[in-house]
Design a protein around this motif. Structure first.
Motif, short mmCIF file in Angstrom:
data_model
loop_
_atom_site.label_atom_id
_atom_site.label_comp_id
_atom_site.label_asym_id
_atom_site.label_seq_id
_atom_site.Cartn_x
_atom_site.Cartn_y
_atom_site.Cartn_z
N ASP A 78 -16.27 -3.90 -1.07
CA ASP A 78 -15.66 -3.74 0.25
C ASP A 78 -14.20 -3.32 0.05
OD1 ASP A 78 -14.37 -4.15 2.73
OD2 ASP A 78 -15.88 -5.61 3.34
N LEU A 79 -13.94 -2.04 0.17
CA LEU A 79 -12.62 -1.50 -0.12
C LEU A 79 -11.54 -2.04 0.82
CD1 LEU A 79 -13.56 2.22 -0.85
CD2 LEU A 79 -12.88 0.49 -2.51
N ASP A 80 -11.87 -2.14 2.10
CA ASP A 80 -10.88 -2.66 3.06
C ASP A 80 -10.50 -4.09 2.72
OD1 ASP A 80 -10.86 -0.30 4.46
OD2 ASP A 80 -12.41 -0.91 5.88
N GLU A 81 -11.49 -4.89 2.36
CA GLU A 81 -11.21 -6.28 2.04
C GLU A 81 -10.43 -6.38 0.74
OE1 GLU A 81 -13.73 -10.44 1.57
OE2 GLU A 81 -14.50 -8.82 2.84
N MET A 131 -11.60 1.61 -6.38
CA MET A 131 -10.50 1.92 -5.46
C MET A 131 -9.80 3.21 -5.85
SD MET A 131 -8.73 -1.81 -4.78
CE MET A 131 -7.57 -1.14 -3.59
N GLU A 182 -8.29 -4.20 -0.40
CA GLU A 182 -6.91 -3.85 -0.05
C GLU A 182 -6.20 -5.03 0.60
OE1 GLU A 182 -6.27 0.84 0.88
OE2 GLU A 182 -7.14 -0.37 2.45
N GLY A 183 -6.86 -5.64 1.59
CA GLY A 183 -6.25 -6.72 2.32
C GLY A 183 -5.99 -7.95 1.49
N LYS A 235 0.84 -1.20 0.00
CA LYS A 235 0.00 0.00 0.00
C LYS A 235 0.87 1.25 0.00
CE LYS A 235 -3.79 2.28 2.43
NZ LYS A 235 -4.74 2.23 3.57
N LEU A 254 -9.89 5.90 -3.10
CA LEU A 254 -8.64 5.93 -2.34
C LEU A 254 -7.54 6.74 -3.00
CD1 LEU A 254 -8.57 2.13 -1.37
CD2 LEU A 254 -9.51 4.04 -0.06
#
Length: 448
Positions: A402-405, A443, A407-408, A233, A447
């Motif tokens: 789900d942006l967090d997912e 994204m 990314e992860g 990231k 982001l």
């Protein structure tokens, strides 16, 4: 120190119609088109008007977000039409030539004595910046964010892909100059991957060379980045294609933006698969003229996994160096799901036998052999997906946004083409590349 890159996960799709290593010089052609959609994420600001004359290398439009990023005409001639779609979106800019090339003149430069900022400004002015793309998001590179490394994949592993060792032969000087210029743009290394020591890229200086081996997608630059210098990231890696390096190198040496490419004309519906020379944006009908069996045929700009359906009236993509023609799959097999299969490729061994003949070449059509349905958990994606990512979970995260997912799960490392194989073997017939592209776009919007 170089690092050999080997993978075992993947799938080679061997098709009938590989191009013979013979190159035919084609006439210039009459109509060309530049499509803003080839430069994903770019909102064009039109500079040229209908009816005006342009030279090869003269800017047609620039990016609305950064007016330094110019998009040039591949040929000289008259702008005959600016095709617009819904809400006046620019779809194509068509240029009609008079049969000759008149180039806009740029300065010849000595790259070795230039600073990184001078190289960057020269690429801006000449319209070469769009050749540099970035990870994450697989879009034209943001010049305001420095890359930690630059990657060039000198090995193409896709179905019927052009042989870079043949295409780049005799272009070492242009390649060396372009790679020297790229070294000025990053504090990190310029990584170049080759399939063999015979590659024209293998013995160039100021770069780190990697030898790659394994099934497709070993030629995809994302696979190589993951093995050499994974993206975290906040980090950026730039990517350049080998034939675009030749264009950049020739520009720096001669002051001319020459967008002529060596194109692999491939597929079972091509009478004589071979290489031809053509300019970016050429009409496909001019490239395959007299060499196409047009009986129920699909013509694709690019390869069968990630190319764009065009037809003879369509145009060669700005980044493409391959045209593929295969049978249209508009017929259906009676009880095709319930009988042994000998003439198709499958990773499953349930009544399929392609695993017995791994070197056999197939004449496949475009039939999906099934209908769209909800995801079925089979574990098949992981067999052909070499990145250290859970492909199904990432696809689902993109679908429910789900942006967090995302990314992860490693969305910063991938491009839509990396999911072409999972889409090919998908029993649910889900459009994986479309799902990934929409997820990456979300994204980028949210982001940055």
């Amino acid at each position: 120190m170089s690092k050999d890159i080997r993978i075992k996960k993947g799938l080679d799709i061997k098709l009938v119609g590989e191009a013979k290593q013979v190159t035919t010089e084609l006439p210039l052609g009459s109509v060309f088109a530049v499509r803003p959609s080839d430069f994903h994420g770019v909102i064009p600001k039109i500079l040229a008007k209908e009816g005006t004359e342009v030279k090869a290398g003269e800017a047609l439009f620039h990016s609305k977000s950064d007016e330094r990023i110019l998009f040039p005409s591949p040929v000289s001639g008259k702008i005959t039409e600016i095709v617009r779609g819904a809400r006046r979106k620019v779809l194509e800019i068509k240029i009609t030539t008079n049969g000759t090339q008149d180039y806009k003149s740029f300065d010849k430069v000595d790259v070795s004595s230039m600073s990184g900022e001078e190289v960057k400004n020269h690429l801006f002015a000449s319209g070469c910046w769009p050749f540099i793309k970035q990870r994450p998001y697989d879009v034209v590179a943001n010049p305001n964010q420095a890359p930690k490394a630059i990657f060039v994949s000198g090995y193409a592993s896709g179905p019927l892909a052009a042989n870079y060792d043949y295409v780049l032969e005799g272009k070492q000087e242009e390649l060396q100059v372009a790679l020297t210029a790229l070294t000025k743009l990053t504090e990190g290394k310029v990584h170049v991957s080759v399939g063999s020591s015979k590659s024209p890229l293998a013995k160039l200086k100021e770069i780190e060379v990697h030898h790659v081996s394994g099934p497709h997608p070993i030629g995809n630059v994302s696979t190589q980045i993951a093995q050499v210098n994974p993206i975290n990231k906040g980090e950026v890696v730039w990517v350049v294609r080998p034939q675009d390096l030749v264009v950049i190198g020739e520009l720096l040496l001669t002051g001319k933006l020459n967008l002529k490419r060596t194109i692999a004309v491939t597929g079972s519906k091509i009478n004589e698969p071979k290489y031809v020379t053509a300019f970016a944006g050429a009409q496909i009908g001019d490239i395959v003229k007299g060499n196409l069996n047009n009986d129920n045929t699909r013509v694709i700009s690019g390869d069968v996994l990630s190319g764009l359906q065009e037809g003879e009236e369509g145009f060669l993509g700005y980044y493409d160096n391959q045209i593929t023609a295969i049978p249209e799959g508009d017929d259906y097999e009676f009880f095709g799901w319930n009988k042994p299969i000998f003439n198709k490729i499958s990773t499953s061994r349930a009544l399929t036998f392609s695993w017995l003949t791994p070197k056999k070449k197939y004449d496949l059509n475009t039939n999906t052999n099934g209908e769209h349905r909800a995801f079925v958990v089979t574990g098949a994606y992981e067999e052909v997906f070499p990145l250290d990512i859970y492909p199904m979970q990432l696809l689902k995260a993109c679908m429910y946004k789900d942006l967090d997912e995302m990314e992860g799960l490693g969305a910063y490392e991938i491009a839509p083409e990396d999911f072409a194989l999972t889409e090919f073997i998908c029993v649910s017939k889900q459009p994986h590349q479309k799902i990934i592209r929409e997820g990456l776009d979300l994204m980028r919007e949210e982001l940055g």
